[in-house]
Design a protein around this motif. Sequence first.
Motif, PDB file in Angstrom:
ATOM      1  N   GLY A 281      10.049  80.256   9.299  1.00 40.27           N
ATOM      2  CA  GLY A 281       9.472  81.456   9.891  1.00 40.27           C
ATOM      3  C   GLY A 281       8.750  82.350   8.917  1.00 40.27           C
ATOM      4  N   ALA A 282       8.728  81.946   7.630  1.00 40.89           N
ATOM      5  CA  ALA A 282       8.091  82.767   6.599  1.00 40.89           C
ATOM      6  C   ALA A 282       6.815  82.103   6.096  1.00 40.89           C
ATOM      7  N   ALA A 283       5.955  82.897   5.467  1.00 41.74           N
ATOM      8  CA  ALA A 283       4.778  82.359   4.782  1.00 41.74           C
ATOM      9  C   ALA A 283       5.196  82.064   3.352  1.00 41.74           C
ATOM     10  N   VAL A 284       5.424  80.797   3.045  1.00 40.51           N
ATOM     11  CA  VAL A 284       5.865  80.390   1.712  1.00 40.51           C
ATOM     12  C   VAL A 284       4.653  80.038   0.864  1.00 40.51           C
ATOM     13  N   LEU A 285       4.550  80.705  -0.279  1.00 42.41           N
ATOM     14  CA  LEU A 285       3.490  80.415  -1.234  1.00 42.41           C
ATOM     15  C   LEU A 285       4.060  79.636  -2.413  1.00 42.41           C
ATOM     16  N   ASP A 286       3.297  78.681  -2.878  1.00 39.83           N
ATOM     17  CA  ASP A 286       3.657  77.931  -4.084  1.00 39.83           C
ATOM     18  C   ASP A 286       3.101  78.702  -5.273  1.00 39.83           C
ATOM     19  N   GLY A 287       3.985  79.108  -6.185  1.00 37.50           N
ATOM     20  CA  GLY A 287       3.535  79.867  -7.352  1.00 37.50           C
ATOM     21  C   GLY A 287       4.046  79.263  -8.635  1.00 37.50           C
ATOM     22  N   SER A 288       3.342  79.492  -9.712  1.00 35.03           N
ATOM     23  CA  SER A 288       3.805  79.058 -11.038  1.00 35.03           C
ATOM     24  C   SER A 288       3.245  80.010 -12.074  1.00 35.03           C
ATOM     25  N   VAL A 289       4.071  80.272 -13.081  1.00 30.37           N
ATOM     26  CA  VAL A 289       3.689  81.204 -14.142  1.00 30.37           C
ATOM     27  C   VAL A 289       3.394  80.422 -15.404  1.00 30.37           C
ATOM     28  N   VAL A 290       2.229  80.630 -15.967  1.00 33.26           N
ATOM     29  CA  VAL A 290       1.852  80.014 -17.242  1.00 33.26           C
ATOM     30  C   VAL A 290       1.604  81.136 -18.244  1.00 33.26           C
ATOM     31  N   GLY A 291       2.355  81.105 -19.330  1.00 34.62           N
ATOM     32  CA  GLY A 291       2.230  82.135 -20.350  1.00 34.62           C
ATOM     33  C   GLY A 291       3.555  82.844 -20.568  1.00 34.62           C
ATOM     34  N   SER A 292       3.577  83.696 -21.570  1.00 28.17           N
ATOM     35  CA  SER A 292       4.785  84.442 -21.912  1.00 28.17           C
ATOM     36  C   SER A 292       4.962  85.631 -20.970  1.00 28.17           C
ATOM     37  N   PRO A 293       6.181  86.193 -20.895  1.00 25.76           N
ATOM     38  CA  PRO A 293       6.393  87.383 -20.065  1.00 25.76           C
ATOM     39  C   PRO A 293       5.411  88.500 -20.425  1.00 25.76           C
ATOM     40  N   PRO A 294       4.957  89.254 -19.428  1.00 26.62           N
ATOM     41  CA  PRO A 294       3.955  90.300 -19.671  1.00 26.62           C
ATOM     42  C   PRO A 294       4.545  91.511 -20.385  1.00 26.62           C
ATOM     43  N   VAL A 295       4.779  91.346 -21.668  1.00 21.31           N
ATOM     44  CA  VAL A 295       5.342  92.385 -22.518  1.00 21.31           C
ATOM     45  C   VAL A 295       4.473  92.508 -23.764  1.00 21.31           C
TER      46      VAL A 295
ATOM     47  N   ALA B  44       0.106  74.616  -7.260  1.00 23.74           N
ATOM     48  CA  ALA B  44       0.509  75.493  -8.360  1.00 23.74           C
ATOM     49  C   ALA B  44       1.645  74.875  -9.166  1.00 23.74           C
ATOM     50  N   SER B  45       2.612  74.288  -8.476  1.00 24.10           N
ATOM     51  CA  SER B  45       3.735  73.666  -9.177  1.00 24.10           C
ATOM     52  C   SER B  45       3.298  72.436  -9.962  1.00 24.10           C
ATOM     53  N   ALA B  46       2.390  71.660  -9.404  1.00 28.79           N
ATOM     54  CA  ALA B  46       1.892  70.486 -10.119  1.00 28.79           C
ATOM     55  C   ALA B  46       1.188  70.903 -11.406  1.00 28.79           C
ATOM     56  N   LEU B  47       0.409  71.978 -11.332  1.00 21.28           N
ATOM     57  CA  LEU B  47      -0.280  72.461 -12.532  1.00 21.28           C
ATOM     58  C   LEU B  47       0.719  72.901 -13.589  1.00 21.28           C
ATOM     59  N   LYS B  48       1.750  73.642 -13.187  1.00 21.71           N
ATOM     60  CA  LYS B  48       2.753  74.124 -14.128  1.00 21.71           C
ATOM     61  C   LYS B  48       3.464  72.974 -14.819  1.00 21.71           C
ATOM     62  N   LEU B  49       3.886  71.968 -14.066  1.00 21.58           N
ATOM     63  CA  LEU B  49       4.614  70.856 -14.659  1.00 21.58           C
ATOM     64  C   LEU B  49       3.704  69.989 -15.523  1.00 21.58           C
ATOM     65  N   ALA B  50       2.437  69.883 -15.137  1.00 20.96           N
ATOM     66  CA  ALA B  50       1.499  69.150 -15.976  1.00 20.96           C
ATOM     67  C   ALA B  50       1.362  69.833 -17.336  1.00 20.96           C
ATOM     68  N   TYR B  51       1.257  71.153 -17.326  1.00 15.60           N
ATOM     69  CA  TYR B  51       1.155  71.904 -18.576  1.00 15.60           C
ATOM     70  C   TYR B  51       2.460  71.843 -19.355  1.00 15.60           C
ATOM     71  N   SER B  52       3.577  72.028 -18.655  1.00 15.81           N
ATOM     72  CA  SER B  52       4.879  71.993 -19.327  1.00 15.81           C
ATOM     73  C   SER B  52       5.136  70.643 -19.982  1.00 15.81           C
ATOM     74  N   SER B  53       4.678  69.580 -19.347  1.00 16.20           N
ATOM     75  CA  SER B  53       4.884  68.241 -19.900  1.00 16.20           C
ATOM     76  C   SER B  53       4.375  68.162 -21.327  1.00 16.20           C
ATOM     77  N   TYR B  54       3.262  68.809 -21.578  1.00 12.31           N
ATOM     78  CA  TYR B  54       2.733  68.824 -22.951  1.00 12.31           C
ATOM     79  C   TYR B  54       3.350  69.938 -23.780  1.00 12.31           C
ATOM     80  N   GLN B  55       3.267  71.159 -23.257  1.00 17.47           N
ATOM     81  CA  GLN B  55       3.601  72.335 -24.066  1.00 17.47           C
ATOM     82  C   GLN B  55       5.053  72.325 -24.535  1.00 17.47           C
ATOM     83  N   LYS B  56       5.961  71.987 -23.663  1.00 21.63           N
ATOM     84  CA  LYS B  56       7.375  71.993 -24.042  1.00 21.63           C
ATOM     85  C   LYS B  56       7.780  70.704 -24.742  1.00 21.63           C
ATOM     86  N   ALA B  57       7.324  69.563 -24.219  1.00 22.57           N
ATOM     87  CA  ALA B  57       7.707  68.289 -24.830  1.00 22.57           C
ATOM     88  C   ALA B  57       7.181  68.170 -26.252  1.00 22.57           C
ATOM     89  N   SER B  58       5.988  68.691 -26.514  1.00 24.38           N
ATOM     90  CA  SER B  58       5.423  68.587 -27.859  1.00 24.38           C
ATOM     91  C   SER B  58       6.262  69.361 -28.869  1.00 24.38           C
TER      92      SER B  58
END
Length: 286
Positions: free
Chosen positions: A109-123, A163-177
Amino acid sequence: MTEVGLLHPGSMGAAFAAQLRAQGTTVLWCPVGRSDASRQRAERAGMEAVDDLGQLLRRVDLVVSLCPPAAAEEVAAEVAKHGFRDRTYVEANAITPQRVRAVAACLPGAAVLDGSVVGSPPVGGKQPTLYLSGSPRHVALVADLFEGTDVQTRSLGNEIGQASALKLAYSSYQKASRVLAAVAYGVADANGVADELLQIAAKRTGSYLTETDYIPKTAARAWRWAPELEDAADLLAESGLPDHFMREIAAALHRWDEVHDGSLTVSRALELLSSADDRHTDARTS
């Protein structure tokens, strides 16, 4: 929109909340079952505590889920129990597109959006990007919410999962490396050639091999990164690509499961990484 619910304020979620608060938006959270660290983060961010999840959901038109990836479906199921309908739910965790679709099915019953955050916390001037896919109208609503903050938004289209596919694609490199860099430095150090390895790596720009001080930081984030890379491995398998190496990197991260801060030394981090028997040792005492 003046009231938003955020589940649950880790370092990223609390920083997002602080950005919204600076714009005059009230950000609600539910402290039931949460740690003292979560309470402190929420207080610093200016978040308003409510008595229970039901009260939070009755007050808001939009919920942002920023929780440990393993808990994403559980959090959505708890929200669904309260009849969350005709409102917006942003699933912003690093999980597979299939799991995002499961969250959407859990909240029909809700509008579910797929979101992903790339980058450090906004601080401190850092400006992460919140990628969104799903209903254009609801994506625009979220974009308007963060307008003028340090959280940049970008729409990827109408399809849940992009959005989730993009995040995991980036994480695959950024974190694994970074894990591979720690392993490479560890084997060089064990064989007395660590300095020479750093000299070689320094000849190349942007090499994680030169950032040995990042090894303890990687260890401190292992509890979050391992489940994320396990989801990345699932996505690789779903896409018909080799997944075994990503699963091995996640397994390496699990050797740091007991580390929850970056105060340990490089040598101690490598000791935990190189010995499976030590993976449950409390490294914070070193």
